[in-house]
Design an enzyme around this catalytic site. Structure first.
Site, PDB file in Angstrom:
ATOM      1  N   ARG A 167       0.778  -1.119  -0.069  1.00 16.45           N
ATOM      2  CA  ARG A 167       0.065  -0.022   0.207  1.00 16.45           C
ATOM      3  C   ARG A 167       0.768   1.020   0.024  1.00 16.45           C
ATOM      4  O   ARG A 167       0.389   2.158   0.710  1.00 16.45           O
ATOM      5  CB  ARG A 167      -0.999  -0.005   1.411  1.00 16.45           C
ATOM      6  CG  ARG A 167      -1.990  -0.957   1.068  1.00 16.45           C
ATOM      7  CD  ARG A 167      -3.146  -0.746   0.235  1.00 16.45           C
ATOM      8  NE  ARG A 167      -4.165  -1.811   0.224  1.00 16.45           N
ATOM      9  CZ  ARG A 167      -4.356  -2.736   0.182  1.00 16.45           C
ATOM     10  NH1 ARG A 167      -3.516  -3.327  -0.479  1.00 16.45           N
ATOM     11  NH2 ARG A 167      -5.318  -3.438  -0.013  1.00 16.45           N
ATOM     12  N   SER A 238     -10.863  -0.375   3.070  1.00 16.10           N
ATOM     13  CA  SER A 238      -9.819  -0.628   4.293  1.00 16.10           C
ATOM     14  C   SER A 238      -9.504   0.742   4.696  1.00 16.10           C
ATOM     15  O   SER A 238      -8.950   1.552   3.900  1.00 16.10           O
ATOM     16  CB  SER A 238      -8.714  -1.372   3.967  1.00 16.10           C
ATOM     17  OG  SER A 238      -8.953  -2.812   3.461  1.00 16.10           O
ATOM     18  N   GLU A 333      -5.236   4.499   5.682  1.00 18.82           N
ATOM     19  CA  GLU A 333      -4.863   4.177   4.363  1.00 18.82           C
ATOM     20  C   GLU A 333      -5.260   5.373   3.363  1.00 18.82           C
ATOM     21  O   GLU A 333      -4.343   5.852   2.753  1.00 18.82           O
ATOM     22  CB  GLU A 333      -5.712   2.865   3.962  1.00 18.82           C
ATOM     23  CG  GLU A 333      -5.090   2.274   2.803  1.00 18.82           C
ATOM     24  CD  GLU A 333      -5.758   0.989   2.245  1.00 18.82           C
ATOM     25  OE1 GLU A 333      -5.747   0.040   2.990  1.00 18.82           O
ATOM     26  OE2 GLU A 333      -6.467   0.996   1.219  1.00 18.82           O
TER      27      GLU A 333
HETATM   28  N1  EPU Z   1     -10.910 -10.164  10.736  1.00 21.80           N
HETATM   29  C1  EPU Z   1     -11.826 -10.208  11.886  1.00 21.80           C
HETATM   30  N2  EPU Z   1     -12.718  -9.306  11.959  1.00 21.80           N
HETATM   31  C2  EPU Z   1     -12.899  -8.443  11.115  1.00 21.80           C
HETATM   32  C3  EPU Z   1     -12.125  -8.421   9.780  1.00 21.80           C
HETATM   33  C4  EPU Z   1     -11.091  -9.431   9.559  1.00 21.80           C
HETATM   34  O1  EPU Z   1     -11.511 -10.970  12.695  1.00 21.80           O
HETATM   35  O2  EPU Z   1     -13.806  -7.736  11.134  1.00 21.80           O
HETATM   36  C5  EPU Z   1      -9.923 -11.140  10.548  1.00 21.80           C
HETATM   37  C6  EPU Z   1     -10.178 -12.012   9.510  1.00 21.80           C
HETATM   38  O3  EPU Z   1     -11.045 -13.258   9.818  1.00 21.80           O
HETATM   39  C7  EPU Z   1      -9.034 -12.597   8.793  1.00 21.80           C
HETATM   40  C8  EPU Z   1      -7.807 -11.556   8.976  1.00 21.80           C
HETATM   41  O4  EPU Z   1      -8.723 -10.651   9.822  1.00 21.80           O
HETATM   42  O5  EPU Z   1      -8.528 -13.563   9.396  1.00 21.80           O
HETATM   43  C9  EPU Z   1      -8.038 -10.564   7.724  1.00 21.80           C
HETATM   44  O6  EPU Z   1      -8.990 -10.130   7.325  1.00 21.80           O
HETATM   45  P1  EPU Z   1      -9.407 -10.117   5.450  1.00 21.80           P
HETATM   46  O7  EPU Z   1      -9.205 -11.503   5.120  1.00 21.80           O
HETATM   47  O8  EPU Z   1     -10.802  -9.732   5.625  1.00 21.80           O
HETATM   48  O9  EPU Z   1      -8.591  -9.218   5.013  1.00 21.80           O
HETATM   49  P2  EPU Z   1      -7.858  -7.715   5.325  1.00 21.80           P
HETATM   50  O10 EPU Z   1      -6.359  -8.129   5.763  1.00 21.80           O
HETATM   51  O11 EPU Z   1      -8.644  -7.264   6.435  1.00 21.80           O
HETATM   52  C10 EPU Z   1      -6.894  -7.070   3.154  1.00 21.80           C
HETATM   53  C11 EPU Z   1      -6.965  -5.763   2.280  1.00 21.80           C
HETATM   54  C12 EPU Z   1      -8.237  -5.643   1.593  1.00 21.80           C
HETATM   55  C13 EPU Z   1      -8.291  -6.862   0.340  1.00 21.80           C
HETATM   56  C14 EPU Z   1      -8.312  -8.013   1.271  1.00 21.80           C
HETATM   57  C15 EPU Z   1      -8.054  -9.329   0.543  1.00 21.80           C
HETATM   58  C16 EPU Z   1      -5.654  -4.089   3.807  1.00 21.80           C
HETATM   59  C17 EPU Z   1      -5.533  -2.913   4.719  1.00 21.80           C
HETATM   60  N3  EPU Z   1      -6.909  -4.745   3.139  1.00 21.80           N
HETATM   61  O12 EPU Z   1      -7.862  -6.913   3.991  1.00 21.80           O
HETATM   62  O13 EPU Z   1      -8.109  -4.500   0.749  1.00 21.80           O
HETATM   63  O14 EPU Z   1      -9.550  -6.647  -0.304  1.00 21.80           O
HETATM   64  O15 EPU Z   1      -7.361  -8.209   2.061  1.00 21.80           O
HETATM   65  O16 EPU Z   1      -7.008  -9.305  -0.151  1.00 21.80           O
HETATM   66  O17 EPU Z   1      -4.392  -4.635   3.418  1.00 21.80           O
HETATM   67  C18 EPU Z   1      -8.670  -2.149   0.549  1.00 21.80           C
HETATM   68  O18 EPU Z   1      -7.585  -1.740   0.580  1.00 21.80           O
HETATM   69  O19 EPU Z   1      -9.730  -1.185   0.600  1.00 21.80           O
HETATM   70  C19 EPU Z   1      -9.257  -3.527   0.739  1.00 21.80           C
HETATM   71  C20 EPU Z   1     -10.574  -3.794   0.819  1.00 21.80           C
END
Ligand code: EPU
Length: 347
Positions: A167, A238, A333
């Site tokens: 990012r 995000s 972000e």
């Molecule tokens: N989790 C929770 N509670 C929540 C949200 C997430 O416990 O409310 C846990 C999930 O269960 C999972 C972990 O946190 O084990 C990671 O969550 P998730 O897989 O949803 O991915 P993320 O790390 O939250 C990132 C990107 C997203 C992208 C997804 C899929 C960042 C900041 N965000 O989210 O990007 O779509 O991976 O690759 O890196 C964006 O930048 O706008 C965006 C949506």
């Protein structure tokens, strides 16, 4: 001479997917590189601050902007070198990113299908090196054409010049310098699909997809399950980056919180910010105007006419709670406009 298409005292609300109210002293909707460069030169002669806006999916307007908002509405896409299995595609800065993904995947080319449904424009994609489901823009990126505002001339920057990170890119560190006009991607008909990310792996369950379009469609379904559509519920995706800590810090955190979600990454361990926020009890929170999405704690939403200050106040409370409980500082972000309105130092 005043730029073509100059609007005074312009409403900015529809230019950000968070839909917070604000006005700009001046706005130009630039449809060509000439419009954009002419507006920039005019603003510099007048001594006005400039804010460039693409799809507005990664910025929060929190007050009126006293200078020129330059909305990049440049359109155009062109296949430039098609060579057997590989092809180069030029996308003008104002092209919709998601429509471009569907166009590329529909033509049978692979490389960006995992990035379906990311809101915003092609010209904004390099700024934060958009990423999802194990793929980042930088994986397919060749170069971009920008206007160097310091030198007053066009410049081509390749992948190395852009200093991509998680990012992150050169453009976040030198926000005033470059105006991105078009980007170039390298795509391929036979590059292996990237299906290792949890939810996509489950979707395909070991099966090889028939086409990049099938992957893009799977990504769209998976994203729609937990990410709200900004058209219906204003948000900027995000809201925080996933913080990266050292291995030593991670070991201490894990001893105390064995369920903490984390992934090894270059130079440390990346923590799931959504998990941290969720554990602090914020998921599904809402006050009169703004809140935290009920399926993804990483997404802040403007459910009822909230303004930028209300969004940032909520973000500050979340950040301070996570810092107090886990000793980890979350970084926003999206950018904040005007930048002086940012989150400020932690309590
Ligand atoms: N989790 C929770 N509670 C929540 C949200 C997430 O416990 O409310 C846990 C999930 O269960 C999972 C972990 O946190 O084990 C990671 O969550 P998730 O897989 O949803 O991915 P993320 O790390 O939250 C990132 C990107 C997203 C992208 C997804 C899929 C960042 C900041 N965000 O989210 O990007 O779509 O991976 O690759 O890196 C964006 O930048 O706008 C965006 C949506």
């Amino acid at each position: 001479m005043r730029p073509r298409l100059l609007v005074e005292n312009a409403d900015l609300q529809s230019l950000s997917t968070m839909a917070t109210p604000a006005r700009a002293r001046y706005l130009v909707n630039a449809g060509t590189p000439e419009d954009a460069c002419q507006a920039l030169s005019w603003a510099s002669r007048e001594g006005l601050p400039v804010q460039v806006v693409g799809g507005g999916s990664n910025l929060i307007f929190c007050d009126d902007f006293p200078g020129l908002v330059l909305h990049m509405a440049l359109r155009g896409k062109r296949w430039e070198a098609v060579n057997g299995d590989e092809a180069t595609l030029m996308l003008a800065a104002g092209e919709s990113w998601h429509q471009s993904v569907l166009y590329v995947a529909g033509a049978g080319y692979r490389g960006i299908e995992n990035l379906a449904l990311i809101p915003g424009t092609a010209g904004a994609a390099p700024v934060q090196n958009i990423g999802a489901y194990g793929v980042e823009l930088s994986d397919s990126f060749i170069s971009l054409l920008a206007w160097d505002r310091q030198a007053g001339e066009p410049v081509t920057l390749d992948r190395e010049d852009c200093r991509f990170g998680y990012r992150d890119s050169l453009f976040k560190h030198e926000p005033e310098r470059y105006l991105i006009l078009e980007i170039r991607l390298r795509l391929s008909r036979h590059r292996p699909f990237e299906l290792g990310y949890g939810e996509l792996a489950q979707w395909f369950d070991g099966r090889t997809p028939d086409s990049p379009l099938e992957v893009a469609q799977a990504v769209m379904t998976v994203r729609r399950r937990k990410l709200p559509d900004p058209e219906q519920l204003p948000n900027t995706g995000s809201f925080f980056k996933n913080p990266v800590v050292t291995v030593a810090q991670w070991e201490e955190l894990r001893d105390q919180w064995p369920d903490m979600v984390a992934y090894p990454t270059d130079g440390g361990v990346k923590l799931a910010a959504g998990w941290l926020i969720d554990q602090c009890g914020w998921k599904g929170y809402r006050n009169r105007t703004v809140g935290v999405h009920h399926r993804q704690a990483l997404v802040l939403i403007n459910h009822s006419g909230g303004n930028g200050k209300q969004v940032l106040e909520l973000a500050r409370r979340i950040r301070d709670d996570v810092l107090e409980r886990y000793g980890v500082l979350l970084e926003m972000e999206p950018g904040v406009v005007p930048s002086a309105c940012g989150l400020g130092s932690p309590v």
